[in-house]
Scaffold this motif. Sequence first.
Motif, PDB file in Angstrom:
ATOM      1  N   GLU A  74       0.844  -1.197   0.000  1.00  0.00           N
ATOM      2  CA  GLU A  74       0.000   0.000   0.000  1.00  0.00           C
ATOM      3  C   GLU A  74       0.876   1.242   0.000  1.00  0.00           C
ATOM      4  O   GLU A  74       1.954   1.258   0.582  1.00  0.00           O
ATOM      5  N   VAL A  75       0.376   2.289  -0.645  1.00  0.00           N
ATOM      6  CA  VAL A  75       1.072   3.574  -0.700  1.00  0.00           C
ATOM      7  C   VAL A  75       0.066   4.687  -0.418  1.00  0.00           C
ATOM      8  O   VAL A  75      -1.018   4.717  -1.008  1.00  0.00           O
ATOM      9  N   ARG A  76       0.418   5.568   0.455  1.00  0.00           N
ATOM     10  CA  ARG A  76      -0.361   6.802   0.674  1.00  0.00           C
ATOM     11  C   ARG A  76       0.582   7.973   0.456  1.00  0.00           C
ATOM     12  O   ARG A  76       1.784   7.877   0.735  1.00  0.00           O
ATOM     13  N   VAL A  77       0.037   9.087  -0.014  1.00  0.00           N
ATOM     14  CA  VAL A  77       0.832  10.275  -0.303  1.00  0.00           C
ATOM     15  C   VAL A  77       0.263  11.448   0.486  1.00  0.00           C
ATOM     16  O   VAL A  77      -0.893  11.834   0.279  1.00  0.00           O
ATOM     17  N   ALA A  78       1.062  11.982   1.377  1.00  0.00           N
ATOM     18  CA  ALA A  78       0.654  13.126   2.197  1.00  0.00           C
ATOM     19  C   ALA A  78       1.324  14.396   1.682  1.00  0.00           C
ATOM     20  O   ALA A  78       2.244  14.350   0.863  1.00  0.00           O
ATOM     21  N   ALA A  79       0.867  15.516   2.169  1.00  0.00           N
ATOM     22  CA  ALA A  79       1.428  16.809   1.781  1.00  0.00           C
ATOM     23  C   ALA A  79       2.598  17.165   2.687  1.00  0.00           C
ATOM     24  O   ALA A  79       2.490  17.063   3.919  1.00  0.00           O
ATOM     25  N   GLU A  80       3.722  17.560   2.060  1.00  0.00           N
ATOM     26  CA  GLU A  80       4.895  17.967   2.837  1.00  0.00           C
ATOM     27  C   GLU A  80       4.527  19.123   3.762  1.00  0.00           C
ATOM     28  O   GLU A  80       3.840  20.054   3.364  1.00  0.00           O
ATOM     29  N   GLY A  81       5.015  19.076   4.946  1.00  0.00           N
ATOM     30  CA  GLY A  81       4.727  20.134   5.908  1.00  0.00           C
ATOM     31  C   GLY A  81       3.416  19.897   6.611  1.00  0.00           C
ATOM     32  O   GLY A  81       3.361  19.864   7.843  1.00  0.00           O
ATOM     33  N   ALA A  82       2.344  19.701   5.865  1.00  0.00           N
ATOM     34  CA  ALA A  82       1.038  19.475   6.480  1.00  0.00           C
ATOM     35  C   ALA A  82       1.064  18.225   7.348  1.00  0.00           C
ATOM     36  O   ALA A  82       0.438  18.177   8.414  1.00  0.00           O
ATOM     37  N   ALA A  83       1.798  17.203   6.900  1.00  0.00           N
ATOM     38  CA  ALA A  83       1.902  15.974   7.684  1.00  0.00           C
ATOM     39  C   ALA A  83       2.495  16.253   9.057  1.00  0.00           C
ATOM     40  O   ALA A  83       2.070  15.675  10.059  1.00  0.00           O
ATOM     41  N   VAL A  84       3.450  17.165   9.107  1.00  0.00           N
ATOM     42  CA  VAL A  84       4.109  17.493  10.381  1.00  0.00           C
ATOM     43  C   VAL A  84       3.126  18.142  11.348  1.00  0.00           C
ATOM     44  O   VAL A  84       3.266  18.027  12.567  1.00  0.00           O
ATOM     45  N   GLY A  85       2.126  18.816  10.813  1.00  0.00           N
ATOM     46  CA  GLY A  85       1.121  19.444  11.667  1.00  0.00           C
ATOM     47  C   GLY A  85       0.263  18.445  12.408  1.00  0.00           C
ATOM     48  O   GLY A  85      -0.367  18.776  13.410  1.00  0.00           O
ATOM     49  N   LEU A  86       0.247  17.200  11.923  1.00  0.00           N
ATOM     50  CA  LEU A  86      -0.550  16.158  12.570  1.00  0.00           C
ATOM     51  C   LEU A  86       0.264  15.355  13.572  1.00  0.00           C
ATOM     52  O   LEU A  86      -0.278  14.490  14.254  1.00  0.00           O
ATOM     53  N   PHE A  87       1.564  15.646  13.658  1.00  0.00           N
ATOM     54  CA  PHE A  87       2.439  14.983  14.626  1.00  0.00           C
ATOM     55  C   PHE A  87       2.379  15.752  15.941  1.00  0.00           C
ATOM     56  O   PHE A  87       2.527  16.976  15.964  1.00  0.00           O
TER      57      PHE A  87
ATOM     58  N   VAL B 212       9.904  25.487  -0.477  1.00  0.00           N
ATOM     59  CA  VAL B 212       9.514  25.855   0.880  1.00  0.00           C
ATOM     60  C   VAL B 212       8.010  25.645   0.953  1.00  0.00           C
ATOM     61  O   VAL B 212       7.254  26.255   0.188  1.00  0.00           O
ATOM     62  N   ASN B 213       7.587  24.769   1.853  1.00  0.00           N
ATOM     63  CA  ASN B 213       6.165  24.505   2.028  1.00  0.00           C
ATOM     64  C   ASN B 213       5.680  25.162   3.306  1.00  0.00           C
ATOM     65  O   ASN B 213       6.289  25.007   4.369  1.00  0.00           O
ATOM     66  N   GLY B 214       4.579  25.889   3.201  1.00  0.00           N
ATOM     67  CA  GLY B 214       3.936  26.481   4.362  1.00  0.00           C
ATOM     68  C   GLY B 214       2.564  25.861   4.529  1.00  0.00           C
ATOM     69  O   GLY B 214       1.726  25.964   3.634  1.00  0.00           O
ATOM     70  N   ALA B 215       2.345  25.185   5.638  1.00  0.00           N
ATOM     71  CA  ALA B 215       1.082  24.486   5.866  1.00  0.00           C
ATOM     72  C   ALA B 215       0.350  25.089   7.062  1.00  0.00           C
ATOM     73  O   ALA B 215       0.974  25.484   8.052  1.00  0.00           O
ATOM     74  N   THR B 216      -0.960  25.122   6.958  1.00  0.00           N
ATOM     75  CA  THR B 216      -1.803  25.632   8.029  1.00  0.00           C
ATOM     76  C   THR B 216      -2.685  24.510   8.563  1.00  0.00           C
ATOM     77  O   THR B 216      -3.342  23.813   7.785  1.00  0.00           O
ATOM     78  N   ILE B 217      -2.682  24.336   9.876  1.00  0.00           N
ATOM     79  CA  ILE B 217      -3.516  23.341  10.542  1.00  0.00           C
ATOM     80  C   ILE B 217      -4.355  24.071  11.592  1.00  0.00           C
ATOM     81  O   ILE B 217      -3.811  24.723  12.478  1.00  0.00           O
ATOM     82  N   LYS B 218      -5.666  23.972  11.468  1.00  0.00           N
ATOM     83  CA  LYS B 218      -6.565  24.593  12.436  1.00  0.00           C
ATOM     84  C   LYS B 218      -7.377  23.507  13.117  1.00  0.00           C
ATOM     85  O   LYS B 218      -8.162  22.812  12.472  1.00  0.00           O
ATOM     86  N   ASP B 219      -7.173  23.349  14.427  1.00  0.00           N
ATOM     87  CA  ASP B 219      -7.864  22.312  15.193  1.00  0.00           C
ATOM     88  C   ASP B 219      -7.744  20.960  14.507  1.00  0.00           C
ATOM     89  O   ASP B 219      -8.728  20.234  14.327  1.00  0.00           O
ATOM     90  N   MET B 220      -6.523  20.652  14.084  1.00  0.00           N
ATOM     91  CA  MET B 220      -6.176  19.372  13.467  1.00  0.00           C
ATOM     92  C   MET B 220      -6.821  19.178  12.096  1.00  0.00           C
ATOM     93  O   MET B 220      -6.913  18.067  11.590  1.00  0.00           O
ATOM     94  N   ARG B 221      -7.217  20.267  11.467  1.00  0.00           N
ATOM     95  CA  ARG B 221      -7.762  20.190  10.113  1.00  0.00           C
ATOM     96  C   ARG B 221      -6.904  21.044   9.190  1.00  0.00           C
ATOM     97  O   ARG B 221      -6.617  22.205   9.485  1.00  0.00           O
ATOM     98  N   TYR B 222      -6.484  20.458   8.068  1.00  0.00           N
ATOM     99  CA  TYR B 222      -5.630  21.161   7.115  1.00  0.00           C
ATOM    100  C   TYR B 222      -6.399  22.305   6.463  1.00  0.00           C
ATOM    101  O   TYR B 222      -7.541  22.151   6.029  1.00  0.00           O
ATOM    102  N   GLY B 223      -5.750  23.481   6.379  1.00  0.00           N
ATOM    103  CA  GLY B 223      -6.361  24.650   5.745  1.00  0.00           C
ATOM    104  C   GLY B 223      -5.678  24.978   4.431  1.00  0.00           C
ATOM    105  O   GLY B 223      -4.593  25.577   4.423  1.00  0.00           O
ATOM    106  N   ASP B 224      -6.262  24.595   3.342  1.00  0.00           N
ATOM    107  CA  ASP B 224      -5.629  24.757   2.035  1.00  0.00           C
ATOM    108  C   ASP B 224      -5.495  26.226   1.630  1.00  0.00           C
ATOM    109  O   ASP B 224      -4.496  26.625   1.034  1.00  0.00           O
ATOM    110  N   ARG B 225      -6.489  27.031   1.964  1.00  0.00           N
ATOM    111  CA  ARG B 225      -6.480  28.434   1.548  1.00  0.00           C
ATOM    112  C   ARG B 225      -5.293  29.198   2.120  1.00  0.00           C
ATOM    113  O   ARG B 225      -4.766  30.118   1.479  1.00  0.00           O
ATOM    114  N   GLU B 226      -4.828  28.798   3.299  1.00  0.00           N
ATOM    115  CA  GLU B 226      -3.740  29.512   3.952  1.00  0.00           C
ATOM    116  C   GLU B 226      -2.425  28.717   3.926  1.00  0.00           C
ATOM    117  O   GLU B 226      -1.555  28.910   4.777  1.00  0.00           O
ATOM    118  N   SER B 227      -2.302  27.845   2.940  1.00  0.00           N
ATOM    119  CA  SER B 227      -1.076  27.064   2.762  1.00  0.00           C
ATOM    120  C   SER B 227      -0.466  27.369   1.403  1.00  0.00           C
ATOM    121  O   SER B 227      -1.151  27.871   0.508  1.00  0.00           O
TER     122      SER B 227
END
Length: 277
Positions: free
Chosen positions: A144-157, A174-189
């Motif tokens: 099995e293979v899953r593909v996560a978003a760089e940076g965003a994955a770190v927000g879930l750690f 350079v990846n900038g990821a936004t996590i709000k209450d454990m939910r990824y925010g695409d608009r601000e990434s």
Amino acid sequence: MILGIDPGNEKVKVYGGVLGNLSFPSDLGEWRELRLTNRLTPNDMVWEYEGRRGFAGTLAQAESEWGGTVKGTTKAHDDGKMRVLLGIHRIIPEYQGGNLTVRIVTCQPICQHTSIEKEKIINMLIGSHDLTINGIRKVFRIQEVRVAAEGAAVGLFQPVQGLLRVLDIGSATVNGATIKDMRYGDRESFTEPMGLATAMTVDPKMVARRIQAIASGKRWYRNDLIRLVGGGAVPMADAIREHFPKAYILSPYGLLPEFANAVALHEIGRAIYGQTS
């Protein structure tokens, strides 16, 4: 067997829980007959795969005339595939009873974290692989293979409530990821398609100024809590803190911040695949 693999443009980082962690240069190059052979280090790799052979890691840097790394905003290419396969071979044990089965989580820059690009990565990795490195043959199947978003994955750690930003400063992006209450925010990434190894000059203050300009356009504010990860986290930390004083370096399990994505990917794998190691 679950592996988190960050096939970076500068280094490949692998984390396997009880299997430990490793990293090596991402360079790939052509094979040629060497007249004199120095004592090979673990990162000097001669590989054979599907009728092809070549050099990888520090051996490619030293001996391949056409060696190097394919940099860019996607890892859905043959170099990306080989980086992952080399990482799996390097970390899994030798096994004589048949094919080893692994499940992996890998990553893709935020700007190319699309269903099409993810499907390309999955299709090129899934299945059985017969790879030899420095005369050691290992046959394994990627189940099995899953593909996560760089940076965003770190927000879930190590989850935190509220707003969390992640700055993943790499060699080519350079990846900038936004996590709000454990939910990824695409608009601000965002992804900046340039990194510390692709810019003509690297002045930390100017790089930080550029990152701040992009981030502010994505509604990042001075007092936001920011995790700094990637190979550029340490050299860029002071310059980043001039704009974001609450930025701090994440060193998961005491490892270098460049392992943050790989560790987070492994944790995601444990949650998805329902295993504990």
